[in-house]
Enzyme design. Structure first.
Site, short mmCIF file in Angstrom:
data_model
loop_
_atom_site.label_atom_id
_atom_site.label_comp_id
_atom_site.label_asym_id
_atom_site.label_seq_id
_atom_site.Cartn_x
_atom_site.Cartn_y
_atom_site.Cartn_z
N ASN A 135 -7.33 6.73 -0.09
CA ASN A 135 -6.91 5.35 -0.33
C ASN A 135 -7.67 4.57 0.74
O ASN A 135 -7.51 4.81 1.93
CB ASN A 135 -5.39 5.25 -0.14
CG ASN A 135 -4.88 3.83 -0.26
OD1 ASN A 135 -5.00 3.06 0.69
ND2 ASN A 135 -4.29 3.51 -1.38
N SER A 136 -8.52 3.64 0.32
CA SER A 136 -9.40 2.92 1.25
C SER A 136 -8.61 2.10 2.27
O SER A 136 -7.50 1.64 2.00
CB SER A 136 -10.33 1.98 0.49
OG SER A 136 -11.17 2.71 -0.36
N GLN A 137 -9.23 1.91 3.44
CA GLN A 137 -8.56 1.15 4.48
C GLN A 137 -8.41 -0.31 4.06
O GLN A 137 -9.28 -0.88 3.39
CB GLN A 137 -9.28 1.28 5.81
CG GLN A 137 -10.59 0.56 5.92
CD GLN A 137 -11.25 0.86 7.25
OE1 GLN A 137 -11.83 1.93 7.42
NE2 GLN A 137 -11.16 -0.06 8.17
N PRO A 138 -7.30 -0.94 4.40
CA PRO A 138 -7.03 -2.30 3.97
C PRO A 138 -8.13 -3.31 4.31
O PRO A 138 -8.45 -4.17 3.49
CB PRO A 138 -5.71 -2.64 4.68
CG PRO A 138 -5.03 -1.31 4.79
CD PRO A 138 -6.13 -0.34 5.07
N ARG B 260 0.83 -1.20 0.00
CA ARG B 260 0.00 0.00 0.00
C ARG B 260 0.87 1.26 0.00
O ARG B 260 0.55 2.25 -0.66
CB ARG B 260 -0.91 -0.02 1.24
CG ARG B 260 -1.86 1.15 1.34
CD ARG B 260 -2.58 1.11 2.67
NE ARG B 260 -3.72 2.03 2.68
CZ ARG B 260 -4.25 2.48 3.80
NH1 ARG B 260 -3.78 2.11 4.99
NH2 ARG B 260 -5.28 3.31 3.75
#
Length: 189
Positions: A40-43, A14
């Site tokens: 950036n979306s959370q994992p 990421r």
């Protein structure tokens, strides 16, 4: 048996897809700002979406709202070199950054295109086996359902609810809901 999604997330850092000022935060399970009002979306959320999407080797995938390019790279890892991934991004600067990040990762079978004004998705290369949307839609995006091939799957947050659509051979759609999530809004022209 190995878990292909965990393997993809372990292989595609990421951090490599974040702006310089956010890279130290890459391990945090939270959305991170990438500029122009986007994140950036959370994992954890990305993993849940990829599980719903059921991506396999050799598939053709559309990644709507590619943002940093991280999900595009993850999808490229999942489809392998026999598949293809096209990401679309509405913000030109993010598309440039995503393309540069993908270039360092070197998936020859993945790219990020600049979204066309008045067009949702990338219909010129449809149909797709899978469509992933990383932004919240106000309603089910019919143009994206129409870009699915028979048996194709669309995963999209709609009004805060993760929604999965499976397209039947007759053009019908089976829609299921999979919990509440927060996303930046799906931008339109």
């Amino acid at each position: 048996m190995s878990d292909p999604i965990r393997a993809a997330m372990a292989s595609v850092s990421r951090e490599d897809f974040l702006p310089e000022g956010q890279r130290a935060q890459a391990a945090i399970d939270a959305p991170l700002p990438i500029g122009w009002g986007q994140t950036n979306s959370q994992p954890h959320t990305v993993e849940a979406m990829l599980r719903l999407l059921e991506v396999g080797a050799g598939m053709r995938v559309l990644d709507v709202g590619a943002g940093s390019g991280w999900t595009t790279a993850l999808l490229a890892h999942l489809v392998g070199e026999s598949g293809s991934v096209v990401g679309v991004e509405i913000v030109p600067q993010l598309r440039e950054r995503a393309t540069a990040a993908l270039g360092r990762f070197d998936p020859r079978h993945a790219r990020v295109e600049l979204a066309e004004r008045g067009v949702l998705g990338w219909p010129v290369e449809a149909p797709y086996d899978r469509v992933l949307v990383s932004a919240a839609a106000r309603s089910l995006p019919t143009p994206l359902v129409e870009q699915l091939g028979d048996g194709g799957i669309l995963v999209v947050p709609v009004r805060g609810v993760m929604t999965r659509v499976v397209r039947g051979a007759d053009g019908s759609a089976v829609v299921t809901e999979h919990g509440a999530y927060r996303f930046v809004p799906l931008l339109d022209w």
